[in-house]
Design a protein around this motif. Structure first.
Motif, PDB file in Angstrom:
ATOM      1  N   PHE A 193      11.883  -5.585   2.341  1.00  0.00           N
ATOM      2  CA  PHE A 193      11.097  -6.436   3.570  1.00  0.00           C
ATOM      3  C   PHE A 193       9.844  -7.099   3.250  1.00  0.00           C
ATOM      4  O   PHE A 193       9.582  -8.225   3.627  1.00  0.00           O
ATOM      5  N   ASP A 194       9.096  -6.565   2.146  1.00  0.00           N
ATOM      6  CA  ASP A 194       7.964  -7.317   1.636  1.00  0.00           C
ATOM      7  C   ASP A 194       8.534  -8.691   1.037  1.00  0.00           C
ATOM      8  O   ASP A 194       7.617  -9.523   1.287  1.00  0.00           O
ATOM      9  N   THR A 195       9.597  -8.468   0.386  1.00  0.00           N
ATOM     10  CA  THR A 195       9.875  -9.877  -0.149  1.00  0.00           C
ATOM     11  C   THR A 195      10.390 -10.938   0.960  1.00  0.00           C
ATOM     12  O   THR A 195      10.022 -12.065   0.691  1.00  0.00           O
ATOM     13  N   SER A 197       9.361 -11.068   3.961  1.00  0.00           N
ATOM     14  CA  SER A 197       8.100 -11.504   4.343  1.00  0.00           C
ATOM     15  C   SER A 197       7.373 -12.408   3.573  1.00  0.00           C
ATOM     16  O   SER A 197       6.958 -13.447   3.979  1.00  0.00           O
ATOM     17  N   HIS A 198       7.199 -12.260   2.192  1.00  0.00           N
ATOM     18  CA  HIS A 198       6.824 -13.392   1.362  1.00  0.00           C
ATOM     19  C   HIS A 198       7.361 -14.686   1.638  1.00  0.00           C
ATOM     20  O   HIS A 198       6.769 -16.015   1.534  1.00  0.00           O
ATOM     21  N   ALA A 199       8.694 -14.816   1.778  1.00  0.00           N
ATOM     22  CA  ALA A 199       9.541 -15.968   1.824  1.00  0.00           C
ATOM     23  C   ALA A 199       9.152 -16.464   3.243  1.00  0.00           C
ATOM     24  O   ALA A 199       8.854 -17.720   3.433  1.00  0.00           O
ATOM     25  N   ALA A 266       0.214 -12.579   8.444  1.00  0.00           N
ATOM     26  CA  ALA A 266       0.737 -11.450   8.552  1.00  0.00           C
ATOM     27  C   ALA A 266       0.203 -10.479   7.442  1.00  0.00           C
ATOM     28  O   ALA A 266      -0.331  -9.303   7.627  1.00  0.00           O
ATOM     29  N   HIS A 267       0.118 -10.825   6.265  1.00  0.00           N
ATOM     30  CA  HIS A 267      -0.290 -10.155   5.252  1.00  0.00           C
ATOM     31  C   HIS A 267      -1.604  -9.696   5.244  1.00  0.00           C
ATOM     32  O   HIS A 267      -2.204  -8.704   4.958  1.00  0.00           O
ATOM     33  N   GLN A 268      -2.565 -10.723   5.740  1.00  0.00           N
ATOM     34  CA  GLN A 268      -4.149 -10.476   5.783  1.00  0.00           C
ATOM     35  C   GLN A 268      -4.364  -9.331   6.743  1.00  0.00           C
ATOM     36  O   GLN A 268      -5.160  -8.571   6.551  1.00  0.00           O
ATOM     37  N   ASN A 280       1.907   2.366   3.893  1.00  0.00           N
ATOM     38  CA  ASN A 280       2.633   1.521   2.957  1.00  0.00           C
ATOM     39  C   ASN A 280       2.830  -0.067   3.125  1.00  0.00           C
ATOM     40  O   ASN A 280       2.951  -0.313   4.571  1.00  0.00           O
ATOM     41  N   HIS A 281       2.771  -0.851   2.162  1.00  0.00           N
ATOM     42  CA  HIS A 281       2.694  -2.223   2.474  1.00  0.00           C
ATOM     43  C   HIS A 281       3.643  -2.830   3.369  1.00  0.00           C
ATOM     44  O   HIS A 281       3.572  -3.701   4.393  1.00  0.00           O
ATOM     45  N   GLY A 282       5.006  -2.635   2.727  1.00  0.00           N
ATOM     46  CA  GLY A 282       6.033  -3.316   3.467  1.00  0.00           C
ATOM     47  C   GLY A 282       6.326  -2.627   4.827  1.00  0.00           C
ATOM     48  O   GLY A 282       6.855  -3.429   5.741  1.00  0.00           O
ATOM     49  N   GLY A 284       4.092  -1.532   6.927  1.00  0.00           N
ATOM     50  CA  GLY A 284       2.939  -2.041   7.697  1.00  0.00           C
ATOM     51  C   GLY A 284       3.294  -3.652   8.213  1.00  0.00           C
ATOM     52  O   GLY A 284       3.220  -4.126   9.185  1.00  0.00           O
ATOM     53  N   LEU A 285       4.088  -4.414   7.255  1.00  0.00           N
ATOM     54  CA  LEU A 285       4.346  -5.773   7.540  1.00  0.00           C
ATOM     55  C   LEU A 285       5.600  -5.513   8.480  1.00  0.00           C
ATOM     56  O   LEU A 285       5.553  -6.562   9.609  1.00  0.00           O
ATOM     57  N   ALA A 286       6.388  -4.709   8.413  1.00  0.00           N
ATOM     58  CA  ALA A 286       7.552  -4.577   9.284  1.00  0.00           C
ATOM     59  C   ALA A 286       6.898  -4.446  10.604  1.00  0.00           C
ATOM     60  O   ALA A 286       7.400  -4.683  11.876  1.00  0.00           O
TER      61      ALA A 286
END
Ligand code: NZQ
Ligand code: ZN
Length: 381
Positions: A193-195, A197-199, A266-268, A280-282, A284-286
């Motif tokens: 999911f982090d990936t 999110s980056h895209a 969203a990352h910030q 967990n980073h991914g 939190g993004l979800a």
């Protein structure tokens, strides 16, 4: 397209057995003393540590261990690694782990070469390290793409800030999907999911509509979603793990970003949530992404429609965001604050602090106010 200069410093070795077959050759050009860095012990259990160490020793290196690097690595841990690097006259740093180990080592590489406080240098004086100890990465958990860029995300516990720092870029990256076999299911999915999110964060930056980088970003998103779904059905599908490992690197090696500006709002928000909760980073993004996208969809309607059509095969901006939300649910990722593993209770007061301290990005579809960030966070409760 905006003007750009693209240069790529990292040599990539991809596929089963690459460490055994190529690590000795990759480290041959560097000095004798190697700092072998890893996390909380997974590499000792799954045999990766033994394999790496025996190749290094076989190549005539003297190995010093730097271990216990935690998820969301702290600036204090960076200082520990820098002291070790200085005490042992380390010539090369080898990070063996996920994004946390790799990021920590990128900053150790710089701090190991200077007596100046690197945080102060970068955050206050806006100066960047001129010299670094060369480093390389062996990825054991993919998703962040940290192995193919020169940035690192570090948590300063004293200041309650988690943020990106400029650092050493790995000279090489080893990507063996087999090395990820023992990663816990939820980490595999949150990495993927982090990936994604980056895209998405790259694509939704406010740039020309017909940018070639958008096409590449959409392809990476599609592939990431397809392979996440394969893993939901069978977590041991190694073809899917391999695809995701390369998606992860592609999303953060700079290719998607050439000639354009990016979003990364969203990352910030997630990074500051992480500074307070250690989540967990991914994951939190979800939690954050759907609410954030509901707020900005109107400001980039055409891009959202294209995203909906090309990634999720649905027809409207809203349907695209709904499909993203469904993917999060279907993968078992947390969708609300209360589902996140946090070291403290997540309260409205805490979310106000997150909103008041996170970086604000000006190149997203629309610059958010701190009150709106708070609103977004509250919608995730
Ligand atoms: O510490 P160990 O015991 O190794 O366990 C780790 C950790 O608990 C485990 N793990 C890793 N490889 C394993 C394994 N367990 C079993 N078998 C293996 N082969 O996985 C857990 C998570 O590892 P971690 O490195 O924390 O995860 P991830 O790769 O998601 O990295 C997260 C960090 O990277 C930053 C995040 O903010 C976070 O601090 N990011 C770095 C970026 C960059 N430099 O480009 C971009 C990202 O947006 C992100 O911000
Ligand atoms: Zn990320």
């Amino acid at each position: 397209m905006k003007k750009f200069i693209y240069e790529y410093p990292t040599k990539v070795y991809f596929g089963e057995g690459v460490v055994r077959d190529h690590l000795a050759e990759a480290v041959s050009g560097y000095g004798k003393n190697v700092l072998l860095a890893y996390g909380g012990g997974s590499v000792k259990k799954n045999g990766i540590y033994d394999e790496v160490k025996s190749v290094l020793e076989g190549a005539g290196k003297t190995v010093f261990d730097f271990f216990g690097i935690m998820s969301n690595p702290t600036y204090a841990k960076v200082q520990e690694g820098a002291r070790l690097a200085k005490d042992h006259g380390v010539d090369f740093i080898l990070a063996v782990g996920g994004g946390s180990v790799i990021d920590c080592c990128k900053i150790v590489a710089a701090q190991g070469k200077t007596g100046e406080d690197l945080w102060e240098m970068e955050m206050e004086k806006h100066q960047y390290p001129a010299e670094v100890i060369p480093m390389g990465a062996i990825v054991t958990a993919s998703g962040t793409g940290a192995e193919m860029n020169g940035g690192a995300v570090i948590t300063n516990d004293e200041k309650k800030i988690k943020t990106g720092m400029a650092a050493a870029a790995p000279r090489f990256a080893f990507l063996d999907p087999e090395y990820t076999r023992s990663v816990p299911r939820m980490q595999v999915i949150s990495g993927a999911f982090d990936t994604l999110s980056h895209a998405m964060e790259t694509y939704f930056g406010n740039s020309d509509a017909d940018n070639v980088s958008d096409d590449v970003a959409l392809a990476i998103m599609r592939n990431t979603v397809t392979n996440m779904r394969r893993l939901i059905r069978d977590i041991d599908d190694m073809q899917a793990r391999g695809n995701l490992m390369w998606d992860s690197a592609m999303a953060e090696n700079g290719i998607l970003k050439v000639g354009r500006v990016t979003d990364f709002q969203a990352h910030q928000i997630e990074h500051q949530l992480g500074a307070y909760t250690d989540c967990n980073h991914g994951q939190g993004l979800a939690v954050i992404h759907p609410a954030y996208y509901r707020h900005i969809a109107k400001d980039a309607e055409e891009k959202f429609v294209r995203f909906a059509r090309e990634v999720f095969h649905v027809d409207s901006a809203q349907a695209g965001i709904d499909a993203l939300t469904d993917l999060i649910r279907e993968s078992g990722l947390p969708a609300r604050m209360g589902e996140l593993k946090s070291r403290v209770e997540i309260t409205p007061q805490l979310l106000r602090q997150v909103a008041d301290t996170c970086n604000i990005i000006r190149t997203n579809p629309r610059e958010l106010s701190r009150d709106e960030i708070y609103e977004i966070l509250m919608e995730c409760m």
